[in-house]
Design a protein around this motif. Sequence first.
Motif, mmCIF file in Angstrom:
data_model
loop_
_atom_site.group_PDB
_atom_site.id
_atom_site.type_symbol
_atom_site.label_atom_id
_atom_site.label_comp_id
_atom_site.label_asym_id
_atom_site.label_seq_id
_atom_site.Cartn_x
_atom_site.Cartn_y
_atom_site.Cartn_z
ATOM 1 N N GLU A 105 11.296 -10.648 7.690
ATOM 2 C CA GLU A 105 13.173 -10.841 7.100
ATOM 3 C C GLU A 105 14.224 -10.417 8.257
ATOM 4 O OE1 GLU A 105 14.178 -10.158 2.789
ATOM 5 O OE2 GLU A 105 11.792 -11.251 3.657
ATOM 6 N N MET A 150 0.839 -0.901 -0.075
ATOM 7 C CA MET A 150 -0.332 -0.100 -0.145
ATOM 8 C C MET A 150 0.804 1.132 -0.083
ATOM 9 S SD MET A 150 -3.406 -1.457 -0.645
ATOM 10 C CE MET A 150 -3.907 -2.824 -0.676
ATOM 11 N N ASP A 188 -14.997 2.597 1.795
ATOM 12 C CA ASP A 188 -13.507 3.366 1.755
ATOM 13 C C ASP A 188 -13.361 2.920 2.922
ATOM 14 O OD1 ASP A 188 -14.404 4.671 -0.250
ATOM 15 O OD2 ASP A 188 -15.384 6.404 1.266
ATOM 16 N N LEU A 218 -12.800 -7.756 -0.935
ATOM 17 C CA LEU A 218 -13.520 -6.742 -1.273
ATOM 18 C C LEU A 218 -12.996 -6.610 -3.075
ATOM 19 C CD1 LEU A 218 -10.943 -3.480 0.056
ATOM 20 C CD2 LEU A 218 -13.912 -4.613 -0.226
ATOM 21 N N ASP A 236 2.616 -7.095 5.354
ATOM 22 C CA ASP A 236 4.530 -6.438 4.927
ATOM 23 C C ASP A 236 4.569 -6.478 5.797
ATOM 24 O OD1 ASP A 236 3.058 -7.177 1.988
ATOM 25 O OD2 ASP A 236 2.484 -4.691 1.871
ATOM 26 N N VAL A 292 -2.988 -5.214 4.142
ATOM 27 C CA VAL A 292 -1.777 -6.117 3.595
ATOM 28 C C VAL A 292 -0.797 -5.046 4.133
ATOM 29 C CG1 VAL A 292 -1.179 -5.873 1.435
ATOM 30 C CG2 VAL A 292 -3.749 -5.515 1.930
ATOM 31 N N THR A 320 -8.998 7.029 -0.559
ATOM 32 C CA THR A 320 -7.691 6.285 0.808
ATOM 33 C C THR A 320 -6.971 6.929 0.979
ATOM 34 O OG1 THR A 320 -9.600 4.874 0.289
ATOM 35 C CG2 THR A 320 -8.622 4.863 1.693
ATOM 36 N N PHE A 321 -6.251 6.545 -0.332
ATOM 37 C CA PHE A 321 -4.548 6.754 -0.796
ATOM 38 C C PHE A 321 -4.325 7.722 -1.667
ATOM 39 C CE2 PHE A 321 -6.190 2.310 -0.032
ATOM 40 C CZ PHE A 321 -5.640 1.639 1.212
ATOM 41 N N VAL A 323 -14.988 -7.393 5.727
ATOM 42 C CA VAL A 323 -15.600 -7.919 4.160
ATOM 43 C C VAL A 323 -16.718 -9.295 4.108
ATOM 44 C CG1 VAL A 323 -15.157 -8.597 1.787
ATOM 45 C CG2 VAL A 323 -13.769 -6.801 3.265
ATOM 46 N N LYS A 355 5.832 -9.548 7.534
ATOM 47 C CA LYS A 355 7.343 -10.419 6.744
ATOM 48 C C LYS A 355 9.102 -9.394 6.607
ATOM 49 C CE LYS A 355 4.426 -11.963 2.830
ATOM 50 N NZ LYS A 355 3.667 -11.071 1.356
ATOM 51 N N LEU A 356 8.604 -7.519 6.044
ATOM 52 C CA LEU A 356 9.488 -7.071 6.676
ATOM 53 C C LEU A 356 10.374 -7.695 8.263
ATOM 54 C CD1 LEU A 356 8.397 -3.714 5.150
ATOM 55 C CD2 LEU A 356 10.717 -4.969 4.323
ATOM 56 N N LEU A 414 -13.900 -0.452 4.490
ATOM 57 C CA LEU A 414 -13.799 -1.580 4.002
ATOM 58 C C LEU A 414 -11.832 -1.262 3.718
ATOM 59 C CD1 LEU A 414 -17.095 -2.916 3.370
ATOM 60 C CD2 LEU A 414 -15.368 -3.409 5.333
ATOM 61 N N PHE A 415 -12.182 -0.016 2.224
ATOM 62 C CA PHE A 415 -10.917 -0.353 1.650
ATOM 63 C C PHE A 415 -9.750 0.197 2.521
ATOM 64 C CE2 PHE A 415 -12.498 -0.344 -2.335
ATOM 65 C CZ PHE A 415 -11.415 -0.610 -3.210
ATOM 66 N N LEU A 416 -9.655 0.941 3.758
ATOM 67 C CA LEU A 416 -8.512 1.210 4.595
ATOM 68 C C LEU A 416 -8.449 -0.117 5.388
ATOM 69 C CD1 LEU A 416 -9.340 4.815 6.286
ATOM 70 C CD2 LEU A 416 -7.143 3.606 5.335
ATOM 71 N N GLN A 461 -8.965 -3.178 5.024
ATOM 72 C CA GLN A 461 -8.008 -3.739 3.921
ATOM 73 C C GLN A 461 -6.651 -3.782 3.517
ATOM 74 O OE1 GLN A 461 -8.930 -7.007 3.261
ATOM 75 N NE2 GLN A 461 -7.478 -7.534 2.483
ATOM 76 N N ALA A 462 -6.105 -1.895 3.288
ATOM 77 C CA ALA A 462 -5.146 -1.315 3.316
ATOM 78 C C ALA A 462 -4.461 -1.882 4.587
ATOM 79 C CB ALA A 462 -5.275 -0.443 3.264
ATOM 80 N N GLU A 504 18.351 -11.995 9.581
ATOM 81 C CA GLU A 504 18.799 -10.753 8.855
ATOM 82 C C GLU A 504 19.351 -10.846 10.205
ATOM 83 O OE1 GLU A 504 18.941 -7.815 6.048
ATOM 84 O OE2 GLU A 504 18.483 -8.626 4.532
#
Lengths: 184, 1249
Positions: free
Chosen positions: B150, A39, B129, A85, B143, B139, A110-111, B108, B146-147, B131-133, B135-136, B154
């Motif tokens: 990692e 994102m 909106d 979504l 990330d 995500v 949103t972004f 969702v 994951k970082l 929901l989008f947020l 979801q973002a 390391e």
Amino acid sequence: MYGMVNKAVEELLRRNYGDEAWERIRRRAGVDIKVFVGMDAYPDKVTYDLVAAASSELGVAADSLLEAFGEHWTLYTARQGYGELLALGGSSFREFLLNLHDLHTRVALTFPRLEPPSFWCTDVTDCSLRLHYQSTRPALAPMVIGLLRGLGRMFDTEVAIAHTARREDGAEHDEFDVKFRAPA
Amino acid sequence: MNPSAPPSAAQLAALFPFLVAFDRALRIVEAGPAWNRVCPSVATGAAFDELFCQVRPRVPLDWNAMHERANSIFLVECLPMQMRMRGQILAGDGESMIFLGFPWVTEVAELDRYGLTMADFPPHVATPDLLFLLQAKNVALDDTRKLAEELGQEHIALQRSEERVRRIIDTCLDAVVSMDATGTITAWNSQAERLFGWTAEEAIGRPLDETVIPESQRDVHFQWLARFHATSEEVAFERRTEVIAMDRQGNEFPVELAISAVRDRGQTTFHAFVHDIRDRRAAQEELRESRERLRLAVDGANVVIWEWDIDTDKIVSDDRLAIVLGYELDEISPSGNRWRRLLHPDDRERSLSQIAAHLRGDTPMYECEFRMLTKSGVWRWLHSTGRVTARDKSGRALRVSGIMLDVTKRKRYEQALATQLLITRSLADSLSLDKTAAPVLLRSLCEILGWDVGVWWTKQPNGSKLICNCTWTNAEERFADFTEVTRTTLFETNTGQPGQTWTGGTVTWTPDLSLLTGFVRGECAARVGLNSGVALPLRTGDSVSGVLEFFSREKRSSDPETEELLLALASQISQFLERRRSEAALRASETRTQLILDSALDGVISIDTAGRVKGWNKRAARLFGYDAEEMLGVSLADTVFPPTHRSDYLRALGSYHAAGRDSLTNRHVEVRAVHRDGHEFPIELSMTALTDAGEVEFAAFVRDITERKQAELELATAKEAAEAASDAKTRFLATMSHEIRTPLNPILGMTTMLLDDRLTEEQRRYLQRIRQSGLLLLRLINEIIDFSKVEAGAIELEHHRFSPHQVLDHVLELFSLEAKDKRIKLKTRIASNVPRAVLGDSGRVQQVLSNLISNAIKFTEEGAVVVSVDADVLGDGAIRLVLRVHDTGIGIPEDKHESVFMPFTQADASTTRRFGGSGLGLTIARELARRMGGDVRIESDLPGSTFVFTVPVNLCGAAAEVPAAAGTPAISSPAPSARILIAEDNAANQEVVVAMLRRLGHSVNIANNGDEAVAAFGSTRYALVLMDCQMPGKDGFEATRAIRRIEQATQATRTPVVAMTAYAVAGDRERCLEAGMDDYMSKPLLYEELVAVVNRNLRKTRAPAQAVAAETQSLVTEERAPAIDDRVLATLRALESPSHALLEPLVSMFLDKTPNAVDEMSSMLVTGDEARVAHIAHDLKSESGNLGARALSSLSSSMQDAARAGRLDEAAGILPLLRAEADRACSELRERFPRLAPAQATTDHGETR
């Protein structure tokens, strides 16, 4: 550019050419980012450099690569990133395209840093429409074709696409004539 | 639409599809259009407070409370859907209120749960909106995870690598010190702690200079640091330098230093590897000192120390080399080239190649001896050793160091020794110093000692003057004049060089012939260029008998070493001459000896230790065809021994050398020899080693033994012929016994049976006479055979476990009838210490005992025969059985006690006529007893006599497992009747045996040969098989093997097979047992024996078999288990479903197919089609197995195996069993499935005669 796009590039290359090829391409592109944040907004140059490096490393035309990225994006990356979504976009190919505009508008809302492209449809019939694509970024139209293909596969719909207006040819924006036939 | 006008109800509903309007009674008056789809309960007329409850604000759902909170955010829950709604209350006209809300969705997944789509949210609603947020955010969280992961990986990798580096640095042998650009210590490993005395904790953060750099050195450090800052020049980096360091106590010491600089993010860190080199310095110092010490030590000795730098070819040595070689130090330039030029030409190549080899690394040391030229022109011997002391990285030698020793003296001494050795050898090679040998010796001496001319003077026979014996020169022409003069000159005592030596007996030197006055040959010598000379005396005893004189062109002067050598040589030659003279005397005597030897009758040969012929007399010459002249010095082995014998002979000589022993000397040996003309002949050889003053010589006496050998050969042939005749006799006896015994079998058998019938007295008497005569005849034959075996030493003893009790029982049983007939009591007594089981030959014990009892009964008219058994302990697990047979008969006078054991003798010659018999029984009994280590003797206690039979036996562990074959009680407890198979080809014998067995109540089948026997065995179950061994076609052994195979294949109980044989030859019993038979009867069969054998074998199997092997027997006996296992059928039935019958079709098919299959197998066996039989058997195996016909399946499997392996006889044997089992299985199945096809008749093939 959206991190998810770069992710799509990375995933596709890793999947199709292996981790080592991806590392070579990444180094060739001079990109030292190891993990893309989905994102987050990245300089467009990152994406363009990756595509260019992949094109010369693999000997594949950039347009073909972009198209492949588009398709991959729809089928894997976006689905993974947006999850369910994506289903909100509609229950058919046609409906999804019609909602595409709202989808991107909401993303833009949103972004705000993402500057997503705009899509809108005209001349809509049951089996065809004209898709207008307007982006601040040049030369990504092939990716749109890939996106449409991917959507077609997502909704099990036969799709025929004609790139009818091109910005690089002087048009105000790109236009695609899209014909489709949903499953019986 | 007028923008200022309030929205119409329809517009409101479009904007708020989830609106709910209700009146004061909280009854719903209007529901938005979405409700109908999402939750139809929410409809006009429903009670609002029943469908919704308030979540926030926490106010009761009543009109007033809601009215007051209009414009607040309301969170209510739609109860039927459990769906939260976010919205506000719109207070309307006072009669109604409207709840304007939307489903509040934060995941969702909830959309799906409530059946919502995007279309349910008008653009003004921000829920999508959100929901989008969300979801973002998800995500992004992914990330981030994951970082983080990692990063974590390391981090771990980094930690590991740091740890590794730290460990390496800590274990590093060098101190490692790091410093930042300001000169502050940043790292300090454990070696640094040890080296400098500061702990890491203390050192880190301190300024480096104050910590490790002595004050005097700090300026250098700061200058270096400043220069680095100014120019970033990498000075002295990563190059080792030696500097002075300082420890905590202020001690200064040398270190070796390597510095590297690492730049990281603009910061420079210096890492210094510091190596303490105090030890190295000390070692260098020590080396220097030790060199000095060495130098002091070798000073004065003739040791030259040298060091050669290869690149510059410069040699550094001390002045001793110059001293050794006689040069001033500055006269020898210190170059390898100069040294090489001083080398003797003969030594140069060798010494240079040796040093080259060492430089290449082929040798660990360089070591060489060579001559070098001194300034005075004399060669001196030097012994040089050295070693590479420095090499470059590629291994190329840079420097060689070593020492040289002057070994000239030692060399000279060695040379003198070598010379003496050479002279000795030359002397040894010259047989005598006659005209031919002397010049040779002279020449050797000149050449070895380096003289140009040599002269040999000997005394004239009258002893007044020296005369030239011979001369030698290395240049004949050049010195011809001189030698001519010498030869024609005679010297008196004290005149000239030879005369002086003759007189004085010492070595006379003339270093310069020209200076010698009165030298008669002087002028001539000067002319031919001879400059110096020497004369040596040759002595015989105390007097000088000759002189050796040498001349040289060189001016050679006396030196003590040479003189000593010459004297030694002279003495050596003198001794040699002395010995030659005595040898000559000896040779004269030898000639005489030779004359004697030549007249000897044997060949006389002498040889030396190398095998060379030294003597060869005339007889030897005649024997081998070589003259003495030809043979002397020739290898004996290569000449007179055939190649095949040569190595033996040489080995014998070799072992004599090695150990002083051999296989040849001091005994007579017969070997083959070769004559000159090539023919081989036998000789007798006797050799003696003669030792004479340490010299070994062998004298061999050789005799031609051709004739003797011929005679021996004839004798051997005659012996073989005699043995063959004896063998033929034995074979004849065996055959005869067989032929005679065969007719005896029916005679005795039938007579015995007839005697049981109703007869007239006369008939009975006649029959008894016949039977007695037959028995007598049988005994005679047996005794003759046994005797011939005893005589031939052909008795073979067995060693097995048996019970003395059973043997005794068995023997008594045999004689019980006879004793009864004569009304004699037969009594036994066995001592309690007689063991139940021993190891020995039960058959022979029984034979001896039988003989004694038979005699006892024979010679006893009335009274009793008492047999007693005792045991004497012998120790070591052995006992002696003492069997006494006492009778109350006529007795044997003491003087006849021995003669009764003689062959063909009885105590009273008349008894032979009266009682019959061969007179061999006791002879055989005693011989057998003695062969077993025991004896038979007589203890006379007239009237009557006692025969004592002793036999040693070994004890064996448990008394159990005593083979029943050793004898079991028989007649007293007859076995129940049984079915017995007789395999016998002789009709008369068949009749006898059948009659006997039937009398015993057994039922009998007869097979005429082995094949019939096997077939019969396959079809019928027998309790016992009596098997003739010799039958046409398949003999008894083969048939028994086939029977055993069938039993194995069908897993049937073992049926006893008893051999009936007319053979009476040792080894038969073993052969029978080996073929798988259980017992053994020899023909003619005596009724008693037959009864005993049959009973014990029937009992042997029956008792345990009935108890244990009922199931195994069930395959073929009457009281057997069902052919079909019902459990298998039940399982199959359980697998059936109403629509799918399983069992009946299978059974039906089996019933149809099986009889045909058996028939086909039968005919295929006839045509020999093994493959087809195997195939059918295979099918039948699985089909019968499926239906639980286990025995049939197992038989089919055996059939398949037999057919596959091509064992058709075995297959034929299995077939009847298989057929019977197939019939049984079929009939049982038919009983269980009466609806299926009616019985199909199968033919019975199990028929035997």
